[in-house]
Scaffold this motif. Structure first.
Motif, PDB file in Angstrom:
ATOM      1  N   ASP A 229      54.435  43.723  52.559  1.00 44.10           N
ATOM      2  CA  ASP A 229      53.256  44.467  53.008  1.00 44.10           C
ATOM      3  C   ASP A 229      52.441  45.036  51.856  1.00 44.10           C
ATOM      4  N   LEU A 230      53.091  45.277  50.719  1.00 44.15           N
ATOM      5  CA  LEU A 230      52.411  45.911  49.589  1.00 44.15           C
ATOM      6  C   LEU A 230      53.065  45.484  48.288  1.00 44.15           C
ATOM      7  N   CYS A 231      52.229  45.129  47.310  1.00 44.75           N
ATOM      8  CA  CYS A 231      52.689  44.858  45.943  1.00 44.75           C
ATOM      9  C   CYS A 231      52.205  45.996  45.059  1.00 44.75           C
ATOM     10  N   VAL A 232      53.127  46.622  44.328  1.00 43.18           N
ATOM     11  CA  VAL A 232      52.794  47.721  43.422  1.00 43.18           C
ATOM     12  C   VAL A 232      52.928  47.229  41.984  1.00 43.18           C
ATOM     13  N   ALA A 233      51.833  47.279  41.238  1.00 39.44           N
ATOM     14  CA  ALA A 233      51.839  46.830  39.845  1.00 39.44           C
ATOM     15  C   ALA A 233      52.329  47.953  38.959  1.00 39.44           C
ATOM     16  N   GLY A 234      53.491  47.750  38.329  1.00 44.16           N
ATOM     17  CA  GLY A 234      54.001  48.740  37.398  1.00 44.16           C
ATOM     18  C   GLY A 234      53.675  48.361  35.973  1.00 44.16           C
ATOM     19  N   GLU A 235      54.023  47.149  35.588  1.00 41.84           N
ATOM     20  CA  GLU A 235      53.858  46.677  34.211  1.00 41.84           C
ATOM     21  C   GLU A 235      52.476  46.067  34.024  1.00 41.84           C
ATOM     22  N   GLU A 236      51.780  46.484  32.974  1.00 42.66           N
ATOM     23  CA  GLU A 236      50.386  46.117  32.770  1.00 42.66           C
ATOM     24  C   GLU A 236      50.151  44.629  32.529  1.00 42.66           C
ATOM     25  N   SER A 237      51.097  43.947  31.899  1.00 41.43           N
ATOM     26  CA  SER A 237      50.845  42.563  31.490  1.00 41.43           C
ATOM     27  C   SER A 237      50.560  41.644  32.675  1.00 41.43           C
ATOM     28  N   TYR A 238      51.167  41.910  33.817  1.00 43.92           N
ATOM     29  CA  TYR A 238      50.969  41.040  34.973  1.00 43.92           C
ATOM     30  C   TYR A 238      49.565  41.168  35.554  1.00 43.92           C
ATOM     31  N   LEU A 239      48.888  42.268  35.290  1.00 44.77           N
ATOM     32  CA  LEU A 239      47.529  42.440  35.802  1.00 44.77           C
ATOM     33  C   LEU A 239      46.544  41.507  35.119  1.00 44.77           C
ATOM     34  N   VAL A 240      46.851  41.107  33.877  1.00 51.92           N
ATOM     35  CA  VAL A 240      45.922  40.246  33.128  1.00 51.92           C
ATOM     36  C   VAL A 240      46.530  38.885  32.809  1.00 51.92           C
ATOM     37  N   LYS A 241      47.771  38.654  33.234  1.00 51.86           N
ATOM     38  CA  LYS A 241      48.428  37.364  32.991  1.00 51.86           C
ATOM     39  C   LYS A 241      47.857  36.303  33.932  1.00 51.86           C
ATOM     40  N   GLU A 242      47.570  35.114  33.389  1.00 55.89           N
ATOM     41  CA  GLU A 242      47.038  33.996  34.174  1.00 55.89           C
ATOM     42  C   GLU A 242      45.828  34.470  34.982  1.00 55.89           C
ATOM     43  N   GLU A 243      45.817  34.231  36.290  1.00 57.80           N
ATOM     44  CA  GLU A 243      44.663  34.668  37.094  1.00 57.80           C
ATOM     45  C   GLU A 243      44.668  36.166  37.377  1.00 57.80           C
ATOM     46  N   GLY A 244      45.798  36.840  37.155  1.00 61.42           N
ATOM     47  CA  GLY A 244      45.906  38.267  37.436  1.00 61.42           C
ATOM     48  C   GLY A 244      46.666  38.517  38.720  1.00 61.42           C
ATOM     49  N   LEU A 245      47.623  39.451  38.671  1.00 58.08           N
ATOM     50  CA  LEU A 245      48.473  39.741  39.823  1.00 58.08           C
ATOM     51  C   LEU A 245      47.657  40.166  41.041  1.00 58.08           C
ATOM     52  N   ALA A 246      46.741  41.122  40.871  1.00 54.56           N
ATOM     53  CA  ALA A 246      45.968  41.624  42.011  1.00 54.56           C
ATOM     54  C   ALA A 246      45.051  40.547  42.577  1.00 54.56           C
ATOM     55  N   ASN A 247      44.497  39.721  41.703  1.00 49.91           N
ATOM     56  CA  ASN A 247      43.624  38.636  42.165  1.00 49.91           C
ATOM     57  C   ASN A 247      44.394  37.640  43.025  1.00 49.91           C
ATOM     58  N   LEU A 248      45.596  37.281  42.583  1.00 47.21           N
ATOM     59  CA  LEU A 248      46.418  36.348  43.342  1.00 47.21           C
ATOM     60  C   LEU A 248      46.861  36.957  44.667  1.00 47.21           C
ATOM     61  N   CYS A 249      47.190  38.265  44.632  1.00 50.31           N
ATOM     62  CA  CYS A 249      47.565  38.938  45.874  1.00 50.31           C
ATOM     63  C   CYS A 249      46.408  38.925  46.875  1.00 50.31           C
ATOM     64  N   GLU A 250      45.205  39.170  46.390  1.00 49.61           N
ATOM     65  CA  GLU A 250      44.042  39.196  47.281  1.00 49.61           C
ATOM     66  C   GLU A 250      43.846  37.841  47.963  1.00 49.61           C
ATOM     67  N   ARG A 251      43.990  36.782  47.191  1.00 52.16           N
ATOM     68  CA  ARG A 251      43.837  35.441  47.767  1.00 52.16           C
ATOM     69  C   ARG A 251      44.901  35.169  48.828  1.00 52.16           C
ATOM     70  N   ALA A 252      46.081  35.757  48.629  1.00 55.76           N
ATOM     71  CA  ALA A 252      47.184  35.535  49.568  1.00 55.76           C
ATOM     72  C   ALA A 252      47.162  36.527  50.731  1.00 55.76           C
ATOM     73  N   GLY A 253      46.215  37.462  50.714  1.00 53.07           N
ATOM     74  CA  GLY A 253      46.134  38.446  51.790  1.00 53.07           C
ATOM     75  C   GLY A 253      47.173  39.553  51.700  1.00 53.07           C
ATOM     76  N   ILE A 254      47.674  39.820  50.477  1.00 58.22           N
ATOM     77  CA  ILE A 254      48.692  40.854  50.272  1.00 58.22           C
ATOM     78  C   ILE A 254      48.043  42.064  49.595  1.00 58.22           C
ATOM     79  N   PRO A 255      48.027  43.248  50.218  1.00 53.38           N
ATOM     80  CA  PRO A 255      47.482  44.428  49.557  1.00 53.38           C
ATOM     81  C   PRO A 255      48.210  44.704  48.247  1.00 53.38           C
ATOM     82  N   CYS A 256      47.447  45.018  47.198  1.00 54.50           N
ATOM     83  CA  CYS A 256      48.034  45.275  45.879  1.00 54.50           C
ATOM     84  C   CYS A 256      47.569  46.622  45.365  1.00 54.50           C
TER      85      CYS A 256
END
Length: 415
Positions: free
Chosen positions: A62-89
């Protein structure tokens, strides 16, 4: 409610524990996690960012919580990928996370929106840096990209500046990147954390961390050797000034620049004689400040973060203890230049009146061992600072391992 926390360090251990203590009792998972975190949150079968998105979809997260900063800017970005998948981040998309990932991007943002900060020049070579410094010391040098909290050097003289510049441009310690040559500000520092949901925000408990490795703020910079947190750390008038001059203009700037933001934003501030100025932004909670702040958060943090990720800031879901919290870091032999792994840790089970968060440990044969630079964070609270200091250091005294490094002035120096 199913929540996945991304990260593996002491900050994520503190976040996972705070979420687990929420009245909504979420089912918790972590990636990549750690053996200590997996005592509270279940592991995943994911091996990388893309497989993690697939795992979250398959398991109804239901929710992805970003703790570590590197995943936010790695590849397409954690939050961006979550948004495409319909997962609140709970964490910003890649374009907004550049506030942390690029010191140059952040400085241009600050200048553009007239937010108080030190003057700076961006350079791409050692020679350019020497020219920009122009013999004016002390100076501050900042590697433009992510560097795990070690990409900033406060240089009192030419020798220290050249040492850092050689690490960046000759040895490529942090990879490819430019350097900001920045005016050196003076004054006490304070860390302000805001939960931002689009054009609204809520300030969490202010904190102050201790970066230098040795007593009395001596020795090399580290990722942080301890922290203190309290609503009493700064005056209400100063907090109002910070909101007016820094936090609100930042939120307005994000909106004006079309940089969407839902998540924690860290404001590293210097309280200069002419007023507070921004040293840096981090697009997540600080470490070890998170370990000091989380025990002071009351209410339903899990429900608060889920609502925020869905676009609703609901401050009524949480509140903050008015007391003090002190975090003491126990580091391994060689830190910060290196770290020695495999030293057996004793005494963790003897700490009953404080919290112990694992930053760099592993479990071998039923025994905890060191497995990183910063090993443990010992955190205690009290109604007054002196009580929190006494409790935190007394608890830290019970833990030992070969090569242990620790500052005994955490919570005492600067007060």
């Amino acid at each position: 409610m199913k929540i996945l926390v991304v990260g593996k360090g002491g900050r994520e251990h503190a976040l996972v524990r705070a979420l687990a203590e929420s009245p909504s009792k979420p089912e918790l998972f972590s990636f990549p996690g750690s053996e200590a975190i997996f005592r509270i949150a279940a592991p995943t079968t994911a091996t990388d960012l893309h497989s993690l998105i697939g795992w979250m979809k398959d398991n109804g997260i239901d929710l992805c919580v970003a703790g570590e900063e590197s995943y936010l800017v790695k590849e397409e970005g954690l939050a961006n990928l979550c948004e495409r998948a319909g997962i609140p981040c709970w964490g910003p998309p890649k374009q907004s996370a550049q506030l942390e990932a690029s010191k140059e991007f952040a400085k241009e943002f600050l200048f553009r929106h007239n937010i108080p900060t030190a003057r700076a020049t961006a350079v791409s070579s050692l020679e350019g840096a020497v020219s920009a410094i122009n013999g004016e010391y002390p100076t501050v040098l900042k590697f433009d990209g992510l560097a795990a909290g070690k990409g900033v050097a406060v240089c009192p003289d030419e020798a220290s500046a050249m040492e850092f510049l050689n690490e960046v441009f000759t040895e490529k310690r942090f990879g490819e990147g430019r350097v900001l040559v920045e005016q050196c500000l003076t004054g006490p520092e304070v860390s302000i954390f805001a939960a931002i949901v689009d054009d609204r925000y809520l300030i969490f408990t202010p904190a102050r961390d201790y970066k230098r490795a040795l007593e009395d703020d001596q020795g090399p910079n580290t990722g942080g050797m301890g922290a203190v947190a309290s609503r009493q750390l700064i005056s209400p008038d100063l907090l109002d000034l910070i909101k007016t001059d820094i936090v609100q203009p930042t939120v307005d700037g994000l909106r004006n620049d079309h940089l969407p933001y839902r998540g924690f934003l860290y404001f590293g501030l210097m309280l200069t004689p002419t007023g507070p100025q921004v040293i840096e932004y981090n697009c997540r909670f600080g470490d070890p400040e998170c370990q000091a702040v989380m025990p002071l958060v009351k209410g339903d943090l899990a429900a608060f973060c889920l609502a925020g990720a869905q676009g609703h800031l609901q401050p009524e879901l949480i509140s903050f203890d008015d007391g003090w919290s002190v975090c003491v870091i126990l580091a391994s032999a060689g830190y910060p230049e290196s770290s020695r792994n495999g030293d057996v840790i004793t005494g963790i089970e003897d700490v009953t009146e404080a919290r112990v968060y694992h930053s760099g440990t592993k479990l071998t044969g039923g025994q905890w061992q060191t497995n990183g630079g910063r090993v443990l964070a010992v955190v205690a609270g009290a109604a007054d600072r002196e009580g929190a200091v006494t409790a935190a250091h007394a608890a830290a005294d019970r833990i030992s391992f070969d090569g242990l490094q620790r500052r005994t002035d955490i919570g005492i120096l600067h007060f």
